[in-house]
Scaffold this active site. Sequence first.
Site, PDB file in Angstrom:
ATOM      1  N   ILE A  12       0.847  -1.208   0.000  1.00  0.00           N
ATOM      2  CA  ILE A  12       0.000   0.000   0.000  1.00  0.00           C
ATOM      3  C   ILE A  12       0.877   1.251   0.000  1.00  0.00           C
ATOM      4  N   ALA A  77       4.343   1.366   7.818  1.00  0.00           N
ATOM      5  CA  ALA A  77       5.235   0.220   8.105  1.00  0.00           C
ATOM      6  C   ALA A  77       4.610  -0.713   9.135  1.00  0.00           C
ATOM      7  N   THR A 119      -6.084  -1.074  10.416  1.00  0.00           N
ATOM      8  CA  THR A 119      -6.872  -2.104   9.732  1.00  0.00           C
ATOM      9  C   THR A 119      -8.227  -2.293  10.406  1.00  0.00           C
ATOM     10  N   ASP A 120      -9.188  -2.800   9.639  1.00  0.00           N
ATOM     11  CA  ASP A 120     -10.498  -3.133  10.222  1.00  0.00           C
ATOM     12  C   ASP A 120     -10.414  -4.337  11.160  1.00  0.00           C
ATOM     13  N   GLU A 121      -9.297  -5.085  11.085  1.00  0.00           N
ATOM     14  CA  GLU A 121      -9.194  -6.307  11.900  1.00  0.00           C
ATOM     15  C   GLU A 121      -9.118  -6.016  13.388  1.00  0.00           C
ATOM     16  N   TYR A 146      -1.247 -10.568  14.727  1.00  0.00           N
ATOM     17  CA  TYR A 146      -1.189  -9.391  13.834  1.00  0.00           C
ATOM     18  C   TYR A 146      -2.189  -8.331  14.272  1.00  0.00           C
ATOM     19  N   THR A 149      -1.543  -6.615  17.631  1.00  0.00           N
ATOM     20  CA  THR A 149      -0.460  -5.615  17.664  1.00  0.00           C
ATOM     21  C   THR A 149      -0.881  -4.350  16.919  1.00  0.00           C
ATOM     22  N   LYS A 150      -1.707  -4.477  15.874  1.00  0.00           N
ATOM     23  CA  LYS A 150      -2.228  -3.276  15.206  1.00  0.00           C
ATOM     24  C   LYS A 150      -3.167  -2.526  16.169  1.00  0.00           C
ATOM     25  N   ASN A 175      -9.795  -4.929   3.423  1.00  0.00           N
ATOM     26  CA  ASN A 175      -8.805  -5.644   2.588  1.00  0.00           C
ATOM     27  C   ASN A 175      -8.541  -4.934   1.264  1.00  0.00           C
ATOM     28  N   LYS A 185      -0.251 -12.949  -0.120  1.00  0.00           N
ATOM     29  CA  LYS A 185      -1.631 -12.561   0.172  1.00  0.00           C
ATOM     30  C   LYS A 185      -2.599 -13.280  -0.778  1.00  0.00           C
ATOM     31  N   ILE A 187      -5.255 -12.831  -2.960  1.00  0.00           N
ATOM     32  CA  ILE A 187      -5.526 -12.634  -4.394  1.00  0.00           C
ATOM     33  C   ILE A 187      -4.270 -12.845  -5.241  1.00  0.00           C
ATOM     34  N   ARG A 210     -14.530 -11.001   3.077  1.00  0.00           N
ATOM     35  CA  ARG A 210     -13.667  -9.825   3.206  1.00  0.00           C
ATOM     36  C   ARG A 210     -14.305  -8.691   2.420  1.00  0.00           C
ATOM     37  N   GLY A 271      -8.177 -19.797  14.237  1.00  0.00           N
ATOM     38  CA  GLY A 271      -8.794 -18.539  14.705  1.00  0.00           C
ATOM     39  C   GLY A 271      -9.297 -17.654  13.587  1.00  0.00           C
TER      40      GLY A 271
HETATM   41  P1  NAD Z   1       3.304  -4.916   3.435  1.00  0.00           P
HETATM   42  O1  NAD Z   1       3.656  -6.079   4.288  1.00  0.00           O
HETATM   43  O2  NAD Z   1       3.125  -5.113   1.967  1.00  0.00           O
HETATM   44  O3  NAD Z   1       4.396  -3.772   3.623  1.00  0.00           O
HETATM   45  C1  NAD Z   1       4.933  -3.435   4.874  1.00  0.00           C
HETATM   46  C2  NAD Z   1       6.200  -2.622   4.647  1.00  0.00           C
HETATM   47  O4  NAD Z   1       6.735  -2.259   5.938  1.00  0.00           O
HETATM   48  C3  NAD Z   1       7.303  -3.397   3.903  1.00  0.00           C
HETATM   49  O5  NAD Z   1       7.862  -2.590   2.895  1.00  0.00           O
HETATM   50  C4  NAD Z   1       8.328  -3.695   5.004  1.00  0.00           C
HETATM   51  O6  NAD Z   1       9.662  -3.767   4.522  1.00  0.00           O
HETATM   52  C5  NAD Z   1       8.130  -2.495   5.924  1.00  0.00           C
HETATM   53  N1  NAD Z   1       8.570  -2.768   7.302  1.00  0.00           N
HETATM   54  C6  NAD Z   1       8.286  -3.865   8.057  1.00  0.00           C
HETATM   55  N2  NAD Z   1       8.898  -3.767   9.257  1.00  0.00           N
HETATM   56  C7  NAD Z   1       9.563  -2.587   9.262  1.00  0.00           C
HETATM   57  C8  NAD Z   1      10.378  -1.922  10.208  1.00  0.00           C
HETATM   58  N3  NAD Z   1      10.634  -2.453  11.419  1.00  0.00           N
HETATM   59  N4  NAD Z   1      10.908  -0.727   9.881  1.00  0.00           N
HETATM   60  C9  NAD Z   1      10.670  -0.178   8.650  1.00  0.00           C
HETATM   61  N5  NAD Z   1       9.927  -0.760   7.725  1.00  0.00           N
HETATM   62  C10 NAD Z   1       9.372  -1.950   8.016  1.00  0.00           C
HETATM   63  O7  NAD Z   1       1.995  -4.290   4.078  1.00  0.00           O
HETATM   64  P2  NAD Z   1       0.753  -3.569   3.382  1.00  0.00           P
HETATM   65  O8  NAD Z   1      -0.236  -4.589   2.993  1.00  0.00           O
HETATM   66  O9  NAD Z   1       1.242  -2.589   2.398  1.00  0.00           O
HETATM   67  O10 NAD Z   1       0.156  -2.793   4.648  1.00  0.00           O
HETATM   68  C11 NAD Z   1       0.602  -1.475   4.956  1.00  0.00           C
HETATM   69  C12 NAD Z   1      -0.152  -0.977   6.173  1.00  0.00           C
HETATM   70  O11 NAD Z   1      -1.552  -0.967   5.898  1.00  0.00           O
HETATM   71  C13 NAD Z   1       0.021  -1.838   7.416  1.00  0.00           C
HETATM   72  O12 NAD Z   1       0.105  -0.975   8.526  1.00  0.00           O
HETATM   73  C14 NAD Z   1      -1.240  -2.686   7.481  1.00  0.00           C
HETATM   74  O13 NAD Z   1      -1.549  -3.021   8.799  1.00  0.00           O
HETATM   75  C15 NAD Z   1      -2.244  -1.701   6.908  1.00  0.00           C
HETATM   76  N6  NAD Z   1      -3.421  -2.301   6.238  1.00  0.00           N
HETATM   77  C16 NAD Z   1      -3.258  -3.241   5.246  1.00  0.00           C
HETATM   78  C17 NAD Z   1      -4.357  -3.725   4.569  1.00  0.00           C
HETATM   79  C18 NAD Z   1      -4.223  -4.740   3.457  1.00  0.00           C
HETATM   80  O14 NAD Z   1      -5.241  -5.230   2.953  1.00  0.00           O
HETATM   81  N7  NAD Z   1      -3.027  -5.083   3.012  1.00  0.00           N
HETATM   82  C19 NAD Z   1      -5.642  -3.270   4.915  1.00  0.00           C
HETATM   83  C20 NAD Z   1      -5.776  -2.321   5.944  1.00  0.00           C
HETATM   84  C21 NAD Z   1      -4.652  -1.836   6.576  1.00  0.00           C
HETATM   85  O1  DAU Z   2      -8.817  -6.531   6.663  1.00  0.00           O
HETATM   86  C1  DAU Z   2      -7.590  -5.902   6.437  1.00  0.00           C
HETATM   87  C2  DAU Z   2      -6.477  -6.919   6.465  1.00  0.00           C
HETATM   88  O2  DAU Z   2      -6.560  -7.639   5.251  1.00  0.00           O
HETATM   89  C3  DAU Z   2      -5.107  -6.286   6.621  1.00  0.00           C
HETATM   90  O3  DAU Z   2      -5.025  -5.674   7.882  1.00  0.00           O
HETATM   91  C4  DAU Z   2      -3.997  -7.331   6.483  1.00  0.00           C
HETATM   92  O4  DAU Z   2      -2.728  -6.695   6.513  1.00  0.00           O
HETATM   93  C5  DAU Z   2      -4.167  -8.035   5.163  1.00  0.00           C
HETATM   94  O5  DAU Z   2      -3.201  -9.071   5.043  1.00  0.00           O
HETATM   95  C6  DAU Z   2      -5.566  -8.626   5.066  1.00  0.00           C
HETATM   96  O6  DAU Z   2      -5.745  -9.683   6.033  1.00  0.00           O
HETATM   97  P1  DAU Z   2      -6.464 -11.074   5.648  1.00  0.00           P
HETATM   98  O7  DAU Z   2      -5.986 -12.094   6.604  1.00  0.00           O
HETATM   99  O8  DAU Z   2      -7.909 -10.869   5.472  1.00  0.00           O
HETATM  100  O9  DAU Z   2      -5.805 -11.272   4.172  1.00  0.00           O
HETATM  101  P2  DAU Z   2      -5.213 -12.550   3.393  1.00  0.00           P
HETATM  102  O10 DAU Z   2      -4.897 -12.054   2.018  1.00  0.00           O
HETATM  103  O11 DAU Z   2      -4.162 -13.242   4.142  1.00  0.00           O
HETATM  104  O12 DAU Z   2      -6.478 -13.522   3.319  1.00  0.00           O
HETATM  105  C7  DAU Z   2      -7.730 -13.088   2.792  1.00  0.00           C
HETATM  106  C8  DAU Z   2      -8.730 -14.221   3.016  1.00  0.00           C
HETATM  107  O13 DAU Z   2      -8.386 -15.320   2.170  1.00  0.00           O
HETATM  108  C9  DAU Z   2      -8.722 -14.775   4.431  1.00  0.00           C
HETATM  109  O14 DAU Z   2     -10.051 -15.131   4.782  1.00  0.00           O
HETATM  110  C10 DAU Z   2      -7.849 -16.034   4.331  1.00  0.00           C
HETATM  111  C11 DAU Z   2      -8.110 -16.524   2.929  1.00  0.00           C
HETATM  112  N1  DAU Z   2      -7.002 -17.219   2.239  1.00  0.00           N
HETATM  113  C12 DAU Z   2      -5.769 -16.648   2.248  1.00  0.00           C
HETATM  114  C13 DAU Z   2      -4.728 -17.243   1.549  1.00  0.00           C
HETATM  115  C14 DAU Z   2      -3.340 -16.628   1.564  1.00  0.00           C
HETATM  116  C15 DAU Z   2      -7.274 -18.397   1.531  1.00  0.00           C
HETATM  117  O15 DAU Z   2      -8.401 -18.913   1.501  1.00  0.00           O
HETATM  118  N2  DAU Z   2      -6.233 -18.974   0.833  1.00  0.00           N
HETATM  119  C16 DAU Z   2      -4.973 -18.444   0.822  1.00  0.00           C
HETATM  120  O16 DAU Z   2      -4.071 -19.029   0.167  1.00  0.00           O
END
Ligand code: NAD
Ligand code: DAU
Length: 330
Positions: A12, A77, A119-121, A146, A149-150, A175, A185, A187, A210, A271
């Site tokens: 992101i 981060a 995050t919504d989690e 996860y 800690t968020k 998501n 992840k 998708i 999601r 869980g």
């Molecule tokens: P990501 O895992 O793709 O990226 C995380 C980045 O943080 C990476 O570039 C990593 O190198 C960096 N990082 C990790 N530990 C670090 C540290 N100690 N110091 C500096 N950099 C560090 O994550 P993302 O999916 O892009 O998520 C970004 C943010 O958005 C997170 O805070 C996550 O909780 C939040 N978020 C994600 C989603 C989602 O669907 N992916 C949804 C809602 C909120």
């Molecule tokens: O809701 C926001 C969150 O969405 C963010 O805070 C997280 O950083 C982000 O990773 C995401 O969390 P999820 O656990 O929902 O995402 P993930 O992509 O891991 O999984 C999405 C859904 O798909 C979940 O119900 C688990 C399922 N899944 C995941 C994987 C990797 C599968 O069924 N098969 C898979 O191979």
Amino acid sequence: MNVLVTGGAGFIGANFVRRTLATRADARVTVLDALTYAGNAASLPEDERLTLVKGDIADMDTVSDLVGAADVVVHFAAESHNDNSLHDPWPFVHTNVIGTYTILEACRRHGTRLHHISTDEVYGDLELDDPAKFTPDTPYNPSSPYSSTKASSDLLVRAWARSFGLEATISNCSNNYGPYQHVEKFIPRQITNIIDGVRPKLYGAGLNVRDWIHVDDHNDAVWAIIDGGRIGATYLIGADGEVDNKTVVETILTEMGLDANAYDHVADRPGHDMRYAIDASLTHDELGWQPAYTDFASGLRATIAWYRDNEAWWRPQKQETELKYEQLGR
Ligand code: NAD
Ligand code: DAU
């Protein structure tokens, strides 16, 4: 405007940096990123207004001067993957809790504006038939290392805003999908599995829901909050995109020209949260933000095309990621 983006080499954050440089001529961006397995410098554009600093957000010596030079810190981060947190929680405590604490202390020291990405989690999960959605008043009830800690990081931000008058806002988003997402992840894992001739893997029965939002819509909402959000407020970001995992896999298979049933069920995540759903009405009403991607299938089609066209970006991550899953039996 000097913008410090923590985690700007992640999914992101990198999309945020790209969008910021493309749409805001006055912005200079510094990315602070530890370049963990999830961070990738190749996700960032070449631009003279962009500087990448490799460093840990939990290291005050690295963080303090960068925060002091910024007009705003956008804090992405984090360790972000639930499955990893079930295997080894410590990096989640280090980065999400201690890292956020360090960012907060640096912002307090320099009086720098902070926007914290969450995050919504943090709200836990909903039953499939529950008419409710998450609102900013929903009590925190996180399930995994996860999400807990968020949640901890959000509570720290709220305390620093109230006790020290820190100029901070928080957003909790659902998501995200789109380009540059790590292949661990859901998708991207399924799209790249199909490209590799491997059947998609659905956890459990695949009934979990999601609330999908395109990453550009998330990032536009973040800028709306930085530009016009109330200091101290929490904004929920979502695009009314509730879909169950089974439907997502079936849609990907169909879009990629395969039989919609050509996937396997694998062991469920311990869980496993059942359903997330965001009520973003406060964000719409107060800030006028609306998502542009309202058709999930077409957003998914564009994302599939991106992974087909950018194999050089994801290929180096793929084998190691699947080895990790193999060890988890998923
Ligand atoms: P990501 O895992 O793709 O990226 C995380 C980045 O943080 C990476 O570039 C990593 O190198 C960096 N990082 C990790 N530990 C670090 C540290 N100690 N110091 C500096 N950099 C560090 O994550 P993302 O999916 O892009 O998520 C970004 C943010 O958005 C997170 O805070 C996550 O909780 C939040 N978020 C994600 C989603 C989602 O669907 N992916 C949804 C809602 C909120
Ligand atoms: O809701 C926001 C969150 O969405 C963010 O805070 C997280 O950083 C982000 O990773 C995401 O969390 P999820 O656990 O929902 O995402 P993930 O992509 O891991 O999984 C999405 C859904 O798909 C979940 O119900 C688990 C399922 N899944 C995941 C994987 C990797 C599968 O069924 N098969 C898979 O191979």
